[in-house]
Scaffold this active site. Structure first.
Site, PDB file in Angstrom:
ATOM      1  N   HIS A  14      -1.860   2.433   3.930  1.00 36.41           N
ATOM      2  CA  HIS A  14      -0.868   1.442   4.494  1.00 36.41           C
ATOM      3  C   HIS A  14      -0.264   0.344   3.539  1.00 36.41           C
ATOM      4  O   HIS A  14      -1.023  -0.396   3.170  1.00 36.41           O
ATOM      5  CB  HIS A  14      -1.413   0.836   5.787  1.00 36.41           C
ATOM      6  CG  HIS A  14      -0.082  -0.082   6.472  1.00 36.41           C
ATOM      7  ND1 HIS A  14       0.067   0.026   7.708  1.00 36.41           N
ATOM      8  CD2 HIS A  14       0.715  -0.877   6.031  1.00 36.41           C
ATOM      9  CE1 HIS A  14       0.999  -0.730   8.109  1.00 36.41           C
ATOM     10  NE2 HIS A  14       1.486  -1.376   6.913  1.00 36.41           N
ATOM     11  N   HIS A  16       3.071  -1.712   1.472  1.00 34.47           N
ATOM     12  CA  HIS A  16       4.687  -2.017   1.176  1.00 34.47           C
ATOM     13  C   HIS A  16       4.777  -2.238  -0.393  1.00 34.47           C
ATOM     14  O   HIS A  16       4.102  -3.265  -1.043  1.00 34.47           O
ATOM     15  CB  HIS A  16       4.820  -3.392   1.791  1.00 34.47           C
ATOM     16  CG  HIS A  16       4.501  -3.199   3.464  1.00 34.47           C
ATOM     17  ND1 HIS A  16       5.578  -2.744   4.354  1.00 34.47           N
ATOM     18  CD2 HIS A  16       3.475  -3.310   4.145  1.00 34.47           C
ATOM     19  CE1 HIS A  16       5.046  -2.729   5.420  1.00 34.47           C
ATOM     20  NE2 HIS A  16       3.756  -2.985   5.510  1.00 34.47           N
ATOM     21  N   ASN A  42      10.059   0.386   5.423  1.00 32.64           N
ATOM     22  CA  ASN A  42      10.557  -0.604   5.962  1.00 32.64           C
ATOM     23  C   ASN A  42      11.388  -1.738   4.731  1.00 32.64           C
ATOM     24  O   ASN A  42      11.185  -2.695   4.596  1.00 32.64           O
ATOM     25  CB  ASN A  42       9.804  -1.841   6.725  1.00 32.64           C
ATOM     26  CG  ASN A  42       8.688  -2.400   6.018  1.00 32.64           C
ATOM     27  OD1 ASN A  42       7.967  -1.638   5.172  1.00 32.64           O
ATOM     28  ND2 ASN A  42       8.304  -3.551   6.436  1.00 32.64           N
ATOM     29  N   LYS A 100       7.135   6.438  10.882  1.00 32.48           N
ATOM     30  CA  LYS A 100       6.698   5.212  11.258  1.00 32.48           C
ATOM     31  C   LYS A 100       7.343   4.612  12.330  1.00 32.48           C
ATOM     32  O   LYS A 100       8.443   4.557  12.388  1.00 32.48           O
ATOM     33  CB  LYS A 100       6.494   4.049  10.099  1.00 32.48           C
ATOM     34  CG  LYS A 100       5.886   2.579  10.290  1.00 32.48           C
ATOM     35  CD  LYS A 100       4.521   2.638  10.353  1.00 32.48           C
ATOM     36  CE  LYS A 100       4.218   1.149  10.972  1.00 32.48           C
ATOM     37  NZ  LYS A 100       3.919   0.082   9.892  1.00 32.48           N
ATOM     38  N   HIS A 137       3.250   0.484  14.433  1.00 36.69           N
ATOM     39  CA  HIS A 137       3.255  -0.924  14.309  1.00 36.69           C
ATOM     40  C   HIS A 137       2.915  -1.232  15.936  1.00 36.69           C
ATOM     41  O   HIS A 137       4.160  -1.414  16.549  1.00 36.69           O
ATOM     42  CB  HIS A 137       4.314  -1.529  13.840  1.00 36.69           C
ATOM     43  CG  HIS A 137       4.129  -2.984  13.711  1.00 36.69           C
ATOM     44  ND1 HIS A 137       3.924  -3.758  12.370  1.00 36.69           N
ATOM     45  CD2 HIS A 137       4.047  -4.043  14.738  1.00 36.69           C
ATOM     46  CE1 HIS A 137       3.763  -5.186  12.685  1.00 36.69           C
ATOM     47  NE2 HIS A 137       3.939  -5.450  14.077  1.00 36.69           N
ATOM     48  N   HIS A 175      -2.959  -1.264  10.841  1.00 36.57           N
ATOM     49  CA  HIS A 175      -3.402  -2.499  10.864  1.00 36.57           C
ATOM     50  C   HIS A 175      -4.033  -3.072  12.129  1.00 36.57           C
ATOM     51  O   HIS A 175      -3.475  -4.005  12.884  1.00 36.57           O
ATOM     52  CB  HIS A 175      -2.542  -3.812  10.416  1.00 36.57           C
ATOM     53  CG  HIS A 175      -1.128  -3.340  10.765  1.00 36.57           C
ATOM     54  ND1 HIS A 175      -0.658  -3.394  12.040  1.00 36.57           N
ATOM     55  CD2 HIS A 175       0.141  -3.435  10.130  1.00 36.57           C
ATOM     56  CE1 HIS A 175       0.641  -3.182  12.260  1.00 36.57           C
ATOM     57  NE2 HIS A 175       1.230  -3.326  10.620  1.00 36.57           N
ATOM     58  N   LEU A 219       1.604 -10.119  10.187  1.00 37.04           N
ATOM     59  CA  LEU A 219       1.715  -9.535  11.549  1.00 37.04           C
ATOM     60  C   LEU A 219       1.003  -8.205  11.518  1.00 37.04           C
ATOM     61  O   LEU A 219       1.203  -7.178  10.613  1.00 37.04           O
ATOM     62  CB  LEU A 219       3.139  -9.246  11.934  1.00 37.04           C
ATOM     63  CG  LEU A 219       3.729 -10.572  12.362  1.00 37.04           C
ATOM     64  CD1 LEU A 219       5.168 -10.680  12.627  1.00 37.04           C
ATOM     65  CD2 LEU A 219       3.131 -11.275  13.735  1.00 37.04           C
ATOM     66  N   ASP A 247      -2.050  -2.859   3.964  1.00 40.56           N
ATOM     67  CA  ASP A 247      -1.171  -3.531   4.597  1.00 40.56           C
ATOM     68  C   ASP A 247      -0.520  -4.671   3.459  1.00 40.56           C
ATOM     69  O   ASP A 247      -0.049  -5.594   3.958  1.00 40.56           O
ATOM     70  CB  ASP A 247      -1.115  -4.102   5.869  1.00 40.56           C
ATOM     71  CG  ASP A 247      -0.130  -4.758   6.584  1.00 40.56           C
ATOM     72  OD1 ASP A 247       1.188  -4.135   6.186  1.00 40.56           O
ATOM     73  OD2 ASP A 247      -0.177  -5.710   7.275  1.00 40.56           O
ATOM     74  N   HIS A 251       5.584 -10.781  -0.530  1.00 46.87           N
ATOM     75  CA  HIS A 251       6.903 -11.861  -0.191  1.00 46.87           C
ATOM     76  C   HIS A 251       6.919 -12.983  -1.333  1.00 46.87           C
ATOM     77  O   HIS A 251       5.964 -13.177  -1.667  1.00 46.87           O
ATOM     78  CB  HIS A 251       6.972 -12.585   1.074  1.00 46.87           C
ATOM     79  CG  HIS A 251       7.123 -11.483   2.367  1.00 46.87           C
ATOM     80  ND1 HIS A 251       8.327 -11.049   2.686  1.00 46.87           N
ATOM     81  CD2 HIS A 251       6.157 -11.060   3.003  1.00 46.87           C
ATOM     82  CE1 HIS A 251       8.137 -10.402   3.956  1.00 46.87           C
ATOM     83  NE2 HIS A 251       6.644 -10.195   3.941  1.00 46.87           N
TER      84      HIS A 251
END
Ligand code: NCD
Ligand code: ZN
Length: 343
Positions: A14, A16, A42, A100, A137, A175, A219, A247, A251
């Site tokens: 998992h 990003h 995403n 997903k 999610h 997660h 989250l 996860d 950012h």
């Protein structure tokens, strides 16, 4: 005391990676320690079909350091407009490994997510036929539901019925953060859960006591200590239903330290090091390899990696920032030295 540990090279189930300039940072960190990763779809423009997944995959491969063999495993983002045909194409491709489900509004870049889970039935039916895993999610977005209860409510309201209606659909509860999530996975056939470093290390006090700690905000939100303990027990139990998924969700520092800070912890700079510390604390280093390197590929029906990776017990501290496109990124747990290192 174990001072050195060699394991089969792990995978991250998992992750990003983001897009554009960010890939230069994110791909290098993950490719340094993981052989494969399930790449979350995403993006600002979500990866809703196989064509977009192919293009995104190529951008990731272009960002790979010279000579590195890291493999991105692509996923599709389900929307209200996903067609059965999109799933068929994904299932027939050799680079899309899952789809997903983001409930609309549940997390970062989820505004195009699903608003009516029951309308997804034809899509889920096709996923079951294609044997394409559903990654979830698992949080409701109902404003009346307390943020700390959103996972358990989603499980009762949506996951239990999905599993009942599509018993052969493989599901990963991504997660996982609660006892209820662990319980769901333990009691349902063809289900698994990924567990993140932040949810295994921290509880909600680490987010909210002594001031607000934006770099621990993600989250699903960190939960109380009893839940954390249950997650640690599941991770270190040797049960193949629980495996590594960081996860890692970068950012910019500015977007995290903000009036309305973004959700997501960047852990890819030290992912396996953090997991080693967690397993070490539980005297369960012998269970790390299964969790990190065996159970994920087994669930996804992929071969286990052949290469190895060696961890050394040696303390180091992450820098306060890493470059991230034209901005910076603050790594998770930056203020506390890490206990394990890869040379
Ligand atoms: C993730 C992100 O930033 O993309 N954020 C997070 O808090 N985990 C999305 C997600 O996995 O929820
Ligand atoms: Zn995520």
């Amino acid at each position: 005391m174990t001072t050195q540990l060699t394991i089969t090279k792990p995978d991250d189930w998992h992750l990003h990676l983001r897009d554009g300039d960010a890939l230069d940072t994110t791909v290098a960190f993950t490719a340094r320690q993981f052989q494969r990763a399930i790449v979350m779809p995403n993006l600002a423009q979500p990866v809703v079909n196989t064509q977009l997944a192919a293009a995104y995959r190529q951008r990731i491969l272009n960002a790979r350091p010279e000579g590195n063999t890291f493999q991105p495993l692509m996923t599709l983002y389900l929307t209200n407009n996903t067609r059965v045909e999109d799933i068929r194409q994904a299932g027939e491709s050799d680079f899309v490994y899952a789809a997903k489900l983001y409930p609309a509004g549940a997390t970062t870049n989820s505004s195009n997510g699903v608003t009516d889970v029951s309308a997804l039935s034809p899509v889920l039916d096709e996923m079951q036929k294609q044997d394409l895993p559903l990654l979830v999610h698992a949080e409701v977005t109902d404003p009346d539901i307390d943020v700390f209860d959103r996972e358990q409510v989603f499980i009762d309201k949506y996951l239990v019925p999905i599993k009942k209606n599509f018993p052969e659909l493989r599901i990963v509860l991504e997660h996982a953060t609660t006892e209820q999530a662990i319980d769901f996975v333990l009691h349902n056939h063809l289900t698994a859960a990924t567990l993140t470093p932040q949810h295994l290390l921290f509880n909600r006090n680490d987010l909210l006591v002594g001031g607000i700690h934006p770099h621990n905000y993600c989250l699903p939100i960190l939960k109380r200590e009893t839940h954390r303990k249950t997650l640690v027990n599941a991770a270190t139990s040797g049960n193949p239903k629980f495996f590594l998924g960081t996860d890692s969700a970068p950012h910019t520092t500015n977007a995290k330290e903000n009036q309305c800070g973004c959700a997501g912890c960047f852990t890819a700079h030290a992912a396996i090091e953090l997991y080693a510390e967690i397993f070490d604390k539980e005297n369960a280093l012998d269970k790390l390899e299964g969790f990190s390197s065996f159970y994920g590929p087994d669930f996804y029906r992929l071969p286990r990696n052949q290469q190895t990776l060696t961890l050394h017990r040696e303390s180091w501290q992450a820098p306060s920032h890493y470059p991230f496109g034209k901005q910076t990124l603050t790594p998770f747990r930056q203020q506390t030295p890490l206990q394990w290192t890869i040379k």
